[in-house]
Design an enzyme around this catalytic site. Structure first.
Site, PDB file in Angstrom:
ATOM      1  N   HIS A   1       0.833  -1.209   0.000  1.00 51.17           N
ATOM      2  CA  HIS A   1       0.000   0.000   0.000  1.00 51.17           C
ATOM      3  C   HIS A   1       0.861   1.249   0.000  1.00 51.17           C
ATOM      4  O   HIS A   1       2.058   1.187   0.281  1.00 51.17           O
ATOM      5  CB  HIS A   1      -0.907   0.013   1.240  1.00 51.17           C
TER       6      HIS A   1
ATOM      7  N   GLN B   1       0.450   5.798   0.768  1.00 50.95           N
ATOM      8  CA  GLN B   1      -0.374   6.800   1.422  1.00 50.95           C
ATOM      9  C   GLN B   1      -0.440   8.028   0.526  1.00 50.95           C
ATOM     10  O   GLN B   1       0.453   8.270  -0.287  1.00 50.95           O
ATOM     11  CB  GLN B   1       0.228   7.180   2.775  1.00 50.95           C
TER      12      GLN B   1
ATOM     13  N   GLU C   1      12.064  22.461  -4.145  1.00 49.14           N
ATOM     14  CA  GLU C   1      12.106  22.022  -5.544  1.00 49.14           C
ATOM     15  C   GLU C   1      11.481  23.072  -6.465  1.00 49.14           C
ATOM     16  O   GLU C   1      11.945  23.294  -7.580  1.00 49.14           O
ATOM     17  CB  GLU C   1      11.388  20.680  -5.705  1.00 49.14           C
TER      18      GLU C   1
ATOM     19  N   HIS D   1       6.635  13.757  -7.035  1.00 42.11           N
ATOM     20  CA  HIS D   1       6.608  15.218  -6.998  1.00 42.11           C
ATOM     21  C   HIS D   1       6.211  15.748  -8.378  1.00 42.11           C
ATOM     22  O   HIS D   1       6.768  15.306  -9.387  1.00 42.11           O
ATOM     23  CB  HIS D   1       7.996  15.777  -6.653  1.00 42.11           C
TER      24      HIS D   1
ATOM     25  N   HIS E   1       8.370  13.736 -11.341  1.00 42.76           N
ATOM     26  CA  HIS E   1       9.388  12.715 -11.066  1.00 42.76           C
ATOM     27  C   HIS E   1       9.074  11.980  -9.769  1.00 42.76           C
ATOM     28  O   HIS E   1       8.337  12.487  -8.923  1.00 42.76           O
ATOM     29  CB  HIS E   1      10.790  13.348 -10.969  1.00 42.76           C
TER      30      HIS E   1
ATOM     31  N   HIS F   1      11.035   9.926  -6.435  1.00 44.80           N
ATOM     32  CA  HIS F   1      12.280   9.614  -5.729  1.00 44.80           C
ATOM     33  C   HIS F   1      12.130   8.262  -5.048  1.00 44.80           C
ATOM     34  O   HIS F   1      11.117   8.024  -4.382  1.00 44.80           O
ATOM     35  CB  HIS F   1      12.550  10.629  -4.603  1.00 44.80           C
TER      36      HIS F   1
ATOM     37  N   MET G   1      21.814   7.483   8.766  1.00 40.11           N
ATOM     38  CA  MET G   1      21.897   8.928   8.527  1.00 40.11           C
ATOM     39  C   MET G   1      21.848   9.585   9.899  1.00 40.11           C
ATOM     40  O   MET G   1      20.775   9.905  10.411  1.00 40.11           O
ATOM     41  CB  MET G   1      20.711   9.395   7.686  1.00 40.11           C
TER      42      MET G   1
HETATM   43  O1  G1P Z   1       1.517   6.425   8.611  1.00 43.27           O
HETATM   44  P1  G1P Z   1       2.238   5.294   9.283  1.00 43.27           P
HETATM   45  O2  G1P Z   1       2.580   4.190   8.318  1.00 43.27           O
HETATM   46  O3  G1P Z   1       1.545   4.788  10.537  1.00 43.27           O
HETATM   47  O4  G1P Z   1       3.612   5.938   9.834  1.00 43.27           O
HETATM   48  C1  G1P Z   1       4.807   6.005   9.113  1.00 43.27           C
HETATM   49  O5  G1P Z   1       4.752   6.994   8.085  1.00 43.27           O
HETATM   50  C2  G1P Z   1       4.577   8.350   8.516  1.00 43.27           C
HETATM   51  C3  G1P Z   1       4.656   9.243   7.290  1.00 43.27           C
HETATM   52  O6  G1P Z   1       5.881   9.081   6.591  1.00 43.27           O
HETATM   53  C4  G1P Z   1       5.619   8.753   9.558  1.00 43.27           C
HETATM   54  O7  G1P Z   1       5.312  10.032  10.070  1.00 43.27           O
HETATM   55  C5  G1P Z   1       5.674   7.733  10.704  1.00 43.27           C
HETATM   56  O8  G1P Z   1       6.724   8.081  11.584  1.00 43.27           O
HETATM   57  C6  G1P Z   1       5.902   6.337  10.117  1.00 43.27           C
HETATM   58  O9  G1P Z   1       5.949   5.369  11.138  1.00 43.27           O
HETATM   59  O1  G1P Z   2      31.782   6.797  11.983  1.00 39.70           O
HETATM   60  P1  G1P Z   2      30.988   5.574  12.323  1.00 39.70           P
HETATM   61  O2  G1P Z   2      30.593   5.545  13.782  1.00 39.70           O
HETATM   62  O3  G1P Z   2      31.603   4.289  11.850  1.00 39.70           O
HETATM   63  O4  G1P Z   2      29.635   5.705  11.472  1.00 39.70           O
HETATM   64  C1  G1P Z   2      28.459   6.357  11.875  1.00 39.70           C
HETATM   65  O5  G1P Z   2      28.601   7.773  11.858  1.00 39.70           O
HETATM   66  C2  G1P Z   2      28.847   8.377  10.582  1.00 39.70           C
HETATM   67  C3  G1P Z   2      28.846   9.874  10.757  1.00 39.70           C
HETATM   68  O6  G1P Z   2      27.634  10.349  11.307  1.00 39.70           O
HETATM   69  C4  G1P Z   2      27.794   7.955   9.539  1.00 39.70           C
HETATM   70  O7  G1P Z   2      28.161   8.423   8.278  1.00 39.70           O
HETATM   71  C5  G1P Z   2      27.653   6.432   9.497  1.00 39.70           C
HETATM   72  O8  G1P Z   2      26.589   6.088   8.618  1.00 39.70           O
HETATM   73  C6  G1P Z   2      27.367   5.916  10.913  1.00 39.70           C
HETATM   74  O9  G1P Z   2      27.214   4.524  10.915  1.00 39.70           O
END
Ligand code: G1P
Ligand code: G1P
Lengths: 323, 323
Positions: free
Chosen positions: B138, B140, B154, B253, B271, B273, B288
């Site tokens: 699904h 949303q 954008e 988008h 497009h 993503h 990240m």
């Molecule tokens: O709507 P859901 O599937 O319950 O929730 C998921 O998608 C949302 C929208 O990207 C996010 O805000 C939530 O953190 C995530 O768990």
């Molecule tokens: O440097 P580390 O601890 O191996 O790696 C961690 O921190 C980095 C910097 O925030 C990130 O890019 C990596 O994805 C994360 O796993």
């Protein structure tokens, strides 16, 4: 917040962390990836990352052929800083003196690396859920020849505000928050921690000095001691929220350094961001996915709710209380 | 990419998904949170989210007292769209006809919700690791009275480029990528999927029409059929990469709608993503965190490496091949 949750649940870390493990490359006396033996350090210990993301010398990619395809050389250094010789402690469980040693080292590294580099990013990834691959208390310091994106945006916003109002934006902000109280979590004579008005992570906070301070190394002895105090109180509250060692990414932002140190930087105010991923409990996190990635952050609770919750929590750590 | 990894490893989902489970509120015939019974749908099924993040009527927060504290009412609707009556299929395992039904419905909902709202965000969170709380295929659809942040950025970038060069930015971009080939993953007569030059997620892709198209409902029958074809091929490659149902967040988008439908929008190019979280294997993701959140994305592999890897993968799904 009323949604039923049937999604992914983080497994709480089962590993009991040992105080000292000679197989852990961050411990005193351990052998690191490059064959070096760590000294028998007593407080902090800083070394160059054996797997750096930034290199000191990089080739020039040459001129670009098209406005949509532009690359530039980016160089820098990556350091790792251990906070404590023991692997089984974290900042809120350390003494004020020990936290102060970390702060002193942060200032020192910023000053040193800032001689050469424009931006010195101190950051801590805490907890496995935040990609931290080693339980030993530590942070990283990545210094770069360029202002990273977040730094550029903060520079621009603060500059715009300063031009318009003649006061650093975050000084105005701190004063407003001190007056309104509703988003403040904890404060002392020199610092305040608030859940910012614009918070996107559930228990996000921002930690700021109450006077105008541009960089970590501009703090005086009293302000450093006072920072140790507020860090211990804030991080203890975090741990007490779900009775778990609270995961987060945190980092310091201050005025640029290197060849940008002496340009006009009065618009800058030093601050730290704490960005924790947990939402409902020690095992259910906030997923910054679909709508957040493609459109805009969607808040599951308000800054005022988060601040009230954190404010009420005790300043004695649940582990010290239980023992 | 050479760093040893001792950090968090995702557990592969052990749950074997059943084709039909009347306890699953997305299945045909199941009872939803609000007591309604789902129809016995054959292709797609769309309904209003029982736990919406956006509401149609919201109070006005009133005027703001300070430039740093500004709020505005934000209203909208949240819909859920099931892709298929069975819970145990995903888009790459569906027939071209079935995928086409999804695309037709996407266009229809954008047209319908776009009559009232400025922005209609279609997005799919796929996989538990992406916060998806229900295994049934699904997406949303969140429609809002405002342009969300990503849309605003954008809009601005495309507008600036159009003013300067007189051509939609993403049309110039598509032509460059078709010519250079090195980041293209798959293309057909009407579409191209590339790992963008600026990709931050390891196997991020962007899917674009080759001609100038502003919105989903501007696609003709041939282009929709062609989109079904390229989606099946791209998503099959994704699943084949680590031989797992590949998690991602994806979304569309296009030019704004509602009261912004008829303003000058020639700079916009439709497009999608695709933002997948996996880095090294089915269980080790890209975090990240720290540096990324506080400074700037740090890339573990280049766009060209990712594209080459995806390009080489077969277009027959590993599950169909194995059976
Ligand atoms: O709507 P859901 O599937 O319950 O929730 C998921 O998608 C949302 C929208 O990207 C996010 O805000 C939530 O953190 C995530 O768990
Ligand atoms: O440097 P580390 O601890 O191996 O790696 C961690 O921190 C980095 C910097 O925030 C990130 O890019 C990596 O994805 C994360 O796993």
């Amino acid at each position: 917040m009323k949604r039923p949750w049937k999604g992914q649940v983080e497994k709480p870390s089962e590993k009991k962390v040992q105080a000292k493990d000679l197989n852990n490359p961050l411990c005193p006396g351990a052998v690191r990836g490059n064959g070096e033996v760590n000294p028998d350090y007593k407080h902090t210990f800083t070394f160059k990352n054996d797997f750096p993301a930034l290199l000191e010398d990089v080739p020039d990619p040459g001129p670009s052929q098209h406005p949509l395809f532009r690359s530039e050389a980016a160089c820098g250094v990556c350091e790792v800083m251990c906070f404590h010789p023991r692997s089984d402690v974290t900042l809120p469980l350390m003494t004020l003196y020990e936290i102060n040693e970390v702060i002193r080292k942060w200032s020192e590294r910023t000053l040193e690396l800032g001689k050469k580099y424009r931006w010195v990013q101190i950051f801590e990834n805490k907890g496995e859920i935040m990609g931290c691959s080693n339980p030993h208390p530590h942070c990283q310091i990545w210094a770069s020849s360029f202002l990273p994106n977040e730094a550029r945006i903060e520079d621009r916003s603060q500059k715009d505000y300063y031009r318009k109002h003649g006061v650093p934006m975050l000084i105005d902000y701190v004063n407003q928050e001190l007056e309104m109280q509703e988003r403040s979590v904890v404060h002392n004579d020199h610092w305040i921690a608030v859940v910012p008005y614009w918070a996107v992570w559930p228990y996000e906070t921002m930690l700021l000095p109450r006077r105008h301070v541009k960089r970590l190394y501009d703090l005086n002895d009293t302000e450093r001691a006072s920072l140790a105090d507020i860090m211990k109180r804030l991080l203890t509250k975090y741990d007490n929220l779900f009775e778990v060692s609270f995961p987060y990414s945190m980092g310091w932002h201050g005025a640029p350094t290197g060849d940008m140190e002496h340009i006009e930087n009065s618009h800058w105010q030093l601050h730290a961001h704490y960005l924790p991923p947990l939402l409902r409990s020690a095992t259910v996190k906030k997923f910054m996915v679909g709508y957040e990635m493609l459109a805009q952050a969607q808040r599951d609770l308000t800054s005022e709710q988060a601040a009230a919750k954190l404010r009420e929590l005790p300043e004695v750590h649940f582990m010290e209380y239980n023992s």
